[in-house]
Design an enzyme around this catalytic site. Sequence first.
Site, PDB file in Angstrom:
ATOM      1  N   ASP A   1      10.729  30.719  31.001  1.00 43.55           N
ATOM      2  CA  ASP A   1      11.484  29.652  31.684  1.00 43.55           C
ATOM      3  C   ASP A   1      12.134  30.216  32.943  1.00 43.55           C
ATOM      4  O   ASP A   1      12.078  31.432  33.183  1.00 43.55           O
ATOM      5  CB  ASP A   1      12.527  29.032  30.739  1.00 43.55           C
ATOM      6  CG  ASP A   1      12.680  27.527  30.990  1.00 43.55           C
ATOM      7  OD1 ASP A   1      12.744  27.136  32.170  1.00 43.55           O
ATOM      8  OD2 ASP A   1      12.732  26.750  30.017  1.00 43.55           O
TER       9      ASP A   1
ATOM     10  N   GLY B   1      10.539  33.120  34.911  1.00 44.21           N
ATOM     11  CA  GLY B   1       9.552  32.753  35.923  1.00 44.21           C
ATOM     12  C   GLY B   1       9.481  31.245  36.090  1.00 44.21           C
ATOM     13  O   GLY B   1      10.092  30.499  35.300  1.00 44.21           O
ATOM     14  N   ASP B   2       8.753  30.821  37.113  1.00 44.74           N
ATOM     15  CA  ASP B   2       8.608  29.395  37.397  1.00 44.74           C
ATOM     16  C   ASP B   2       7.163  29.001  37.109  1.00 44.74           C
ATOM     17  O   ASP B   2       6.238  29.544  37.724  1.00 44.74           O
ATOM     18  CB  ASP B   2       8.945  29.192  38.890  1.00 44.74           C
ATOM     19  CG  ASP B   2       8.813  27.729  39.306  1.00 44.74           C
ATOM     20  OD1 ASP B   2       8.148  26.961  38.588  1.00 44.74           O
ATOM     21  OD2 ASP B   2       9.376  27.371  40.358  1.00 44.74           O
TER      22      ASP B   2
ATOM     23  N   ASP C   1       0.848  -1.186   0.000  1.00 45.60           N
ATOM     24  CA  ASP C   1       0.000   0.000   0.000  1.00 45.60           C
ATOM     25  C   ASP C   1       0.886   1.239   0.000  1.00 45.60           C
ATOM     26  O   ASP C   1       1.792   1.362   0.822  1.00 45.60           O
ATOM     27  CB  ASP C   1      -0.915   0.026   1.230  1.00 45.60           C
ATOM     28  CG  ASP C   1      -1.955   1.125   1.094  1.00 45.60           C
ATOM     29  OD1 ASP C   1      -2.780   1.024   0.165  1.00 45.60           O
ATOM     30  OD2 ASP C   1      -1.923   2.085   1.876  1.00 45.60           O
TER      31      ASP C   1
HETATM   32  C1  M5T Z   1       3.117   8.166  -5.811  1.00 46.87           C
HETATM   33  C2  M5T Z   1       2.848   7.204  -6.949  1.00 46.87           C
HETATM   34  C3  M5T Z   1       1.911   6.203  -6.834  1.00 46.87           C
HETATM   35  N1  M5T Z   1       1.666   5.330  -7.885  1.00 46.87           N
HETATM   36  C4  M5T Z   1       0.628   4.271  -7.764  1.00 46.87           C
HETATM   37  O1  M5T Z   1      -0.343   4.639  -6.801  1.00 46.87           O
HETATM   38  C5  M5T Z   1      -1.040   3.446  -6.397  1.00 46.87           C
HETATM   39  C6  M5T Z   1      -1.210   3.533  -4.900  1.00 46.87           C
HETATM   40  O2  M5T Z   1      -2.402   2.952  -4.506  1.00 46.87           O
HETATM   41  P1  M5T Z   1      -2.497   1.591  -3.674  1.00 46.87           P
HETATM   42  O3  M5T Z   1      -3.780   1.623  -2.926  1.00 46.87           O
HETATM   43  O4  M5T Z   1      -1.264   1.389  -2.876  1.00 46.87           O
HETATM   44  O5  M5T Z   1      -2.527   0.464  -4.784  1.00 46.87           O
HETATM   45  P2  M5T Z   1      -3.592   0.157  -5.928  1.00 46.87           P
HETATM   46  O6  M5T Z   1      -3.145   0.737  -7.203  1.00 46.87           O
HETATM   47  O7  M5T Z   1      -4.979   0.552  -5.476  1.00 46.87           O
HETATM   48  O8  M5T Z   1      -3.487  -1.402  -6.027  1.00 46.87           O
HETATM   49  P3  M5T Z   1      -3.811  -2.491  -4.905  1.00 46.87           P
HETATM   50  O9  M5T Z   1      -2.497  -3.052  -4.501  1.00 46.87           O
HETATM   51  O10 M5T Z   1      -4.672  -3.505  -5.573  1.00 46.87           O
HETATM   52  O11 M5T Z   1      -4.533  -1.833  -3.751  1.00 46.87           O
HETATM   53  C7  M5T Z   1      -0.167   2.273  -6.777  1.00 46.87           C
HETATM   54  O12 M5T Z   1      -0.770   1.594  -7.864  1.00 46.87           O
HETATM   55  C8  M5T Z   1       1.139   2.938  -7.238  1.00 46.87           C
HETATM   56  O13 M5T Z   1       1.765   2.175  -8.233  1.00 46.87           O
HETATM   57  C9  M5T Z   1       2.363   5.451  -9.066  1.00 46.87           C
HETATM   58  O14 M5T Z   1       2.103   4.711 -10.029  1.00 46.87           O
HETATM   59  N2  M5T Z   1       3.326   6.421  -9.172  1.00 46.87           N
HETATM   60  C10 M5T Z   1       3.608   7.313  -8.176  1.00 46.87           C
HETATM   61  O15 M5T Z   1       4.491   8.190  -8.326  1.00 46.87           O
END
Ligand code: M5T
Length: 620
Positions: free
Chosen positions: A481, A507-508, A88
């Site tokens: 302080d 001050g305290d 994530d």
């Molecule tokens: C900052 C940035 C993010 N991303 C994409 O942002 C999604 C994040 O969302 P996530 O919730 O982590 O993932 P998802 O896409 O919803 O997929 P899932 O793992 O199924 O939840 C991912 O895709 C990443 O690559 C890029 O492609 N480039 C960038 O510079």
Amino acid sequence: MVLCPVIGKLLHKRVVLASASPRRREILSNAGLRFEVVPSRFKETLDKAAFATPYGYAMETAKQKALEVANRLHQKDMRAPDVVIGADTIVTMGRLILEKPVDKQDAYRMLSQLSGREHSVFTGVAIVQCYSQDNQLDTRVSEFYEETMVKFSELSADLLWEYIHSGEPMDKAGGYGIQALGGMLVEAVHGDFLNVVGFPLNRFCKQLMQLYCPPRPDDPRRAEHDSIPAVDTFEDLSDVDEGGPEPARGDAGSRPQKAEAGVAGAAPAEAEGNGTPETLPPFPTRLLKLINGFKTSKALFTACKLKVFDLLKDGAPQKAADIAPKVDASVCGTERLLDACAALGLLEKSEQGYSNTEAADVYLVSDGAYSLHGYVAYSSEVTWNLFTHLEVAVRDGTNQNVSLLGETAGDVFQDVLYRSPEARLQFMRAMHGLTKLSARHVPAAFDLSGFSSACDVGGCTGALAQELAREYPRLQVTVFDLPEVIELAAHFRPAGPQAAQIRFAAGDFFRDPLPPADLYVLCQILHDWADEKVHQILGSIAQRCKPGAGLLLVEMLLDEEKREARVGLMQSLNMLVQTGGRERSPSEYRRLLEPHGFRQVQVAHLRGILDAMLATRVAP
Ligand SMILES: Cc1cn([C@@H]2O[C@H](COP(=O)(O)OP(=O)(O)OP(=O)(O)O)[C@@H](O)[C@H]2O)c(=O)[nH]c1=O
């Protein structure tokens, strides 16, 4: 060809990527990993406020994504895959956590917040190893996170809309894709680029190595290598500053599952030669690191005390034999100390001799603008000694100043920390260095522009006052302080344009009326005291406050379950041994604030080691 040998080990396992992200798929297949893709159905709706840190949230979401897929596949086939990978990615700035935009307006809102500023991208990753027995699924989760800093250029509204209309932002955290058109928005990147794209490949390979190729206790190369156990390098420690110093860069084994290799638990291994499976306990690298941690601290303290880093600042490399007489030490001892410092990432070692790393030049020389030399000296000469009495502190539940200084140690500040001008200055130096570094994200954590005057209660050298004045040029800040502190605060007064906004008042805060202000600030004050004294301090602030006045608390916030915030928990032990105070969680602070009419509490988990809470005084 696989560069990471462990990827080869996974070729015979059923590996599932629990992600719909095409970027993650590409990064992992480019690395030679063979896997199936089963997007997770886990809804990303965890309560962010329930997490002490943004990366805690990202790791938990990654884990839930992977576990959902592991459970679903197990129910479907009655055969779980061997490994499920979840990830994530989130974008954070101050207390903001940005995920994927819901529409174009949302993307505009996100991107305009990022414009001209630096933000962090965290990717939490969960590697779920699955074992099924008697139709039951057993899982072992290994989680970690990686942080990368990204700085955006100043971006005009026209440019942002043009970018948004390209359609690129919509499926990406923070509303941009650094790997494509979004790359044009980016001025600088610090850290793993692929982590921003969505998957921290380098850290992932290291994690796989730990899981699938744990060092064997009888491996002679390992023994040699580990005779000085692996420790975090200084660079790792500086991550801590920007992300909260968590277990070796966000390394977290999850509880309900089996314990993480390296701390406990057994991993199957094959005995050399005869191919008979034999169960060996994993080599306890992390445990050894803990056991030996004090040696690394003391090596760093000693090098600072000998002013090795001052000697090497900005100069040509020097050999141990040249350094030793200059620091008044033996050649054989100096050589060992320098080698240890090089292994710790504090020094560079080359044919020409030893030189400072960049981090040493900034933080470990005694006179740098961001020097932590004073903090190191205090840690070595005061904290170190107090910690030798930790056992008594734990048994008795009392601070150990008496063990150290004898019966004269009555009041922690007057009789101990401020017992002589030298001790006072040493403590102030330590606090100044640390606060200057760690309070820099505090002023932007909340919108404080509605306040015109602030009083930093126990504000010491004025380090936080300077940061507040810098962010809010119309704010007048009084640093309040003890007289003996104010007397020495002159050593630290800023010369810059903020000086006119800051005044010092003596001050305290336990006895004297506080200066008037519409925002009161308590930075690392309440943690010094047990609840009774905290109520006394809050009571006298509340007395001075009109409804609508603010109270800004800056402390290391513990997570509610007191499990995650390793640095905060260590600091809480420190408070026990030094003052008898404690670190607290947001709800513990809320409970202390409420009786004094401080409500509408907002919490901001900041990068660095300090967090912040803003409360508003309501009418009694
Ligand atoms: C900052 C940035 C993010 N991303 C994409 O942002 C999604 C994040 O969302 P996530 O919730 O982590 O993932 P998802 O896409 O919803 O997929 P899932 O793992 O199924 O939840 C991912 O895709 C990443 O690559 C890029 O492609 N480039 C960038 O510079």
